[in-house]
Structures are given as C-alpha cells and as structure tokens.
Write a protein that holds these residues in place. Structure first.
Motif, PDB file in Angstrom:
ATOM      1  N   LYS A  78     -33.182 -27.177 -30.478  1.00 24.12           N
ATOM      2  CA  LYS A  78     -33.953 -26.773 -29.302  1.00 24.12           C
ATOM      3  C   LYS A  78     -35.279 -27.524 -29.238  1.00 24.12           C
ATOM      4  O   LYS A  78     -35.692 -27.970 -28.167  1.00 24.12           O
ATOM      5  CB  LYS A  78     -34.210 -25.271 -29.334  1.00 24.12           C
ATOM      6  CG  LYS A  78     -33.008 -24.430 -29.016  1.00 24.12           C
ATOM      7  CD  LYS A  78     -33.357 -22.954 -29.091  1.00 24.12           C
ATOM      8  CE  LYS A  78     -32.139 -22.090 -28.889  1.00 24.12           C
ATOM      9  NZ  LYS A  78     -32.466 -20.647 -29.014  1.00 24.12           N
ATOM     10  N   ASN A  79     -35.941 -27.658 -30.372  1.00 24.28           N
ATOM     11  CA  ASN A  79     -37.226 -28.361 -30.388  1.00 24.28           C
ATOM     12  C   ASN A  79     -37.062 -29.831 -30.004  1.00 24.28           C
ATOM     13  O   ASN A  79     -37.851 -30.373 -29.230  1.00 24.28           O
ATOM     14  CB  ASN A  79     -37.866 -28.251 -31.764  1.00 24.28           C
ATOM     15  CG  ASN A  79     -38.368 -26.857 -32.059  1.00 24.28           C
ATOM     16  OD1 ASN A  79     -38.554 -26.046 -31.155  1.00 24.28           O
ATOM     17  ND2 ASN A  79     -38.566 -26.562 -33.325  1.00 24.28           N
ATOM     18  N   LYS A  80     -36.043 -30.489 -30.550  1.00 23.78           N
ATOM     19  CA  LYS A  80     -35.814 -31.898 -30.239  1.00 23.78           C
ATOM     20  C   LYS A  80     -35.464 -32.083 -28.771  1.00 23.78           C
ATOM     21  O   LYS A  80     -35.905 -33.042 -28.130  1.00 23.78           O
ATOM     22  CB  LYS A  80     -34.700 -32.477 -31.117  1.00 23.78           C
ATOM     23  CG  LYS A  80     -35.072 -32.602 -32.564  1.00 23.78           C
ATOM     24  CD  LYS A  80     -36.135 -33.649 -32.763  1.00 23.78           C
ATOM     25  CE  LYS A  80     -36.464 -33.796 -34.222  1.00 23.78           C
ATOM     26  NZ  LYS A  80     -37.504 -34.777 -34.467  1.00 23.78           N
ATOM     27  N   ALA A  81     -34.654 -31.173 -28.215  1.00 19.33           N
ATOM     28  CA  ALA A  81     -34.291 -31.269 -26.796  1.00 19.33           C
ATOM     29  C   ALA A  81     -35.523 -31.097 -25.924  1.00 19.33           C
ATOM     30  O   ALA A  81     -35.693 -31.809 -24.924  1.00 19.33           O
ATOM     31  CB  ALA A  81     -33.236 -30.232 -26.455  1.00 19.33           C
ATOM     32  N   GLY A  82     -36.398 -30.171 -26.290  1.00 23.16           N
ATOM     33  CA  GLY A  82     -37.627 -29.968 -25.527  1.00 23.16           C
ATOM     34  C   GLY A  82     -38.528 -31.189 -25.566  1.00 23.16           C
ATOM     35  O   GLY A  82     -39.112 -31.586 -24.556  1.00 23.16           O
TER      36      GLY A  82
END
Length: 70
Positions: free
Chosen positions: A46-50
């Motif tokens: 989720k962090n990388k996608a954000g």
C-alpha cells in the motif's frame, strides 16, 4: 527423567513462539490471531502504491506546466 525435560522444553518453546506471535500483533495494534507477516507485506504494498501515485501526479503536473523551451 529426560522425557520430562524434553516435554517441558518443547512446551516452553511452543509458548514462547505463540507469545511472540500474539505480542507482535498486539504491539502493532492488530487482532492477536492474525498473521504478522502478511499484514506487514500488505502495508508495504500500500505504501509503495501510494508513493507511485504521488510521483506520477508530480511528473504529470510538471509536464503540463507552460515553460519556455529554448
């Protein structure tokens, strides 16, 4: 005598592993029975996608600004 020691050692190891599992989840603010490895992997995704979305927005904004090209 050695059988009792083996059983106690196995029990201590089992209780220690379960305690670490539950303690880690409780420390992270999650239900204690959840898998601690899956949740952290999902959070990383989720962090990388954000971050990727933010970077993409920045690049698009920079490309759309009117700047003189000499």
């Amino acid at each position: 005598m050695w059988e009792k020691i083996k059983k106690r050692l196995y029990l201590i190891i089992l209780v220690l592993l379960v305690g670490i599992w539950f303690g880690y989840n409780i420390g992270q603010g999650r239900p204690f029975w959840t898998n601690p490895f899956v949740a952290s992997t999902q959070q990383k995704i989720k962090n990388k996608a954000g971050e990727m979305v933010k970077d993409t927005k920045k690049v698009l904004r920079d490309s759309l600004t009117d700047s003189p090209k000499n």
